[in-house]
Enzyme design. Sequence first.
Site, PDB file in Angstrom:
ATOM      1  N   GLU A  37      -1.805 -50.954  24.679  1.00 26.38           N
ATOM      2  CA  GLU A  37      -1.129 -52.030  23.945  1.00 26.38           C
ATOM      3  C   GLU A  37      -1.447 -53.368  24.605  1.00 26.38           C
ATOM      4  OE1 GLU A  37       0.864 -54.759  21.992  1.00 26.38           O
ATOM      5  OE2 GLU A  37       0.545 -52.732  21.215  1.00 26.38           O
ATOM      6  N   GLN A  38      -1.883 -54.344  23.808  1.00 23.97           N
ATOM      7  CA  GLN A  38      -2.309 -55.620  24.379  1.00 23.97           C
ATOM      8  C   GLN A  38      -1.158 -56.467  24.903  1.00 23.97           C
ATOM      9  OE1 GLN A  38      -4.266 -58.098  21.498  1.00 23.97           O
ATOM     10  NE2 GLN A  38      -2.647 -57.868  19.965  1.00 23.97           N
ATOM     11  N   ARG A 112      12.961 -53.232  12.051  1.00 22.38           N
ATOM     12  CA  ARG A 112      11.726 -52.668  12.607  1.00 22.38           C
ATOM     13  C   ARG A 112      11.875 -52.346  14.087  1.00 22.38           C
ATOM     14  NH1 ARG A 112       7.036 -53.301   9.507  1.00 22.38           N
ATOM     15  NH2 ARG A 112       5.834 -52.850  11.385  1.00 22.38           N
ATOM     16  N   TYR A 218      18.981 -56.473   2.034  1.00 19.76           N
ATOM     17  CA  TYR A 218      19.736 -55.246   2.304  1.00 19.76           C
ATOM     18  C   TYR A 218      20.269 -55.316   3.737  1.00 19.76           C
ATOM     19  CZ  TYR A 218      14.989 -54.045   3.946  1.00 19.76           C
ATOM     20  OH  TYR A 218      13.743 -54.072   4.536  1.00 19.76           O
ATOM     21  N   ASP A 296      -1.939 -49.629   9.069  1.00 18.04           N
ATOM     22  CA  ASP A 296      -2.490 -50.853   8.500  1.00 18.04           C
ATOM     23  C   ASP A 296      -3.959 -51.054   8.854  1.00 18.04           C
ATOM     24  OD1 ASP A 296      -0.122 -51.479   7.290  1.00 18.04           O
ATOM     25  OD2 ASP A 296       0.476 -53.003   8.744  1.00 18.04           O
TER      26      ASP A 296
END
Length: 397
Positions: A37-38, A112, A218, A296
């Site tokens: 992970e950067q 998230r 929501y 993605d």
Amino acid sequence: MPALVHGPRIAIIGGGIGGLAVGAFLRRAGLTATVYEQAPALAEVGAGLVVAPNAARLLRRLDVMERFLRRAVPLDWGWEFRRWADGTVLSVEKLSGVCERLYGERTYVVHRADLFDTLRTAVPGDWIRLGARCTSVDAGPDGALLGFADGSQVEADVVIGADGVHSVVRGAVAEPAPPEYSGICAFRTVVPAHAAPDFALRPAQTLWLGPGRHFVHYPIGDGSAVNVVAFAPAGDFTDESWSATATIEEFHAEFADWDPRVTDLITAGGVPGRWALLDRAPLRHWSRGRITLLGDAAHPMFPFFAQGAAQSIEDAAVLARCLAASLDDPEQALKQYESARIERTTRLQQASHARRDINHLPDGPEQQARDAALAGSDPLVSNGWIYGHDAEEVSAS
């Protein structure tokens, strides 16, 4: 959980939801991996997302539902479409009880960051390398050589590109294809519950439809806040970044003549994020040799079916299953993974793309026909191909 076995050296590029999900499913399958992970610390940006039954059933199999449910909000109502000017309800779908009966799981909404934290608990800490920005991927017959910004290099037998829409790994498996400008941007903000009207705190996913725009809200954070995301013409704004921001005044101006309940939510939020939606055609292939893509990086899609994170989780479950079943032939495993996933994700990319035009019809005969169709529709059933899909069962057949 099976004992960890000696298998291929698996490198996961990207420590977001997709990268952590595939790490968690690999661990569940008894394999080991390293997540590069950067960022200097693991964290997830953004706001809320929907976890539909097709993703919830996979989270349950990771044995993380107890933690997930501490912060997730189970939806009682979904697809509550309202008219932009006065809030007239065009249609609404009961979810509680019905989702369980049809698909064996509820539909949830969650921040998230809370989903990210849930998945992080399923990945051993010593698997994660922080501050590791991958800058090159050189494919070889037995894997790949990864180059990093600090000058270090790592050999891997299998490389999984979970590094998002601006994927470095994608360049090693597909021809360069610059994204197209969609002409749409998204605003996002989170409104604290104490500042939100009771109307927005209901366990409901509400979508306001208007000319050239739509507005979604929501509750998230176990009801402690309201997630707001809205889509509007982008003008000359083309920045596709989670860190880009707008002003409340800019956000407000896009919806100034809408129902006051919409503009009140905008006013109650903090500084909104803003990012451009860039359009990318579906890939015909996303694996090459022992290198593959996930989420993605493989199939970015407009968020209009709320399936981006769910498809990353499905990818992760299928990829781990395929690798575990073909330890001696990782290249074949990646081919099987792609074959199991590409038709479904392409269909979702296309469906999400088409929904943009439907949601944003100007007032007139087409809009009236759309509203009449919404009133007579049953999206929970008609979208059964999405929510009833069991990614692991399909990949095993």
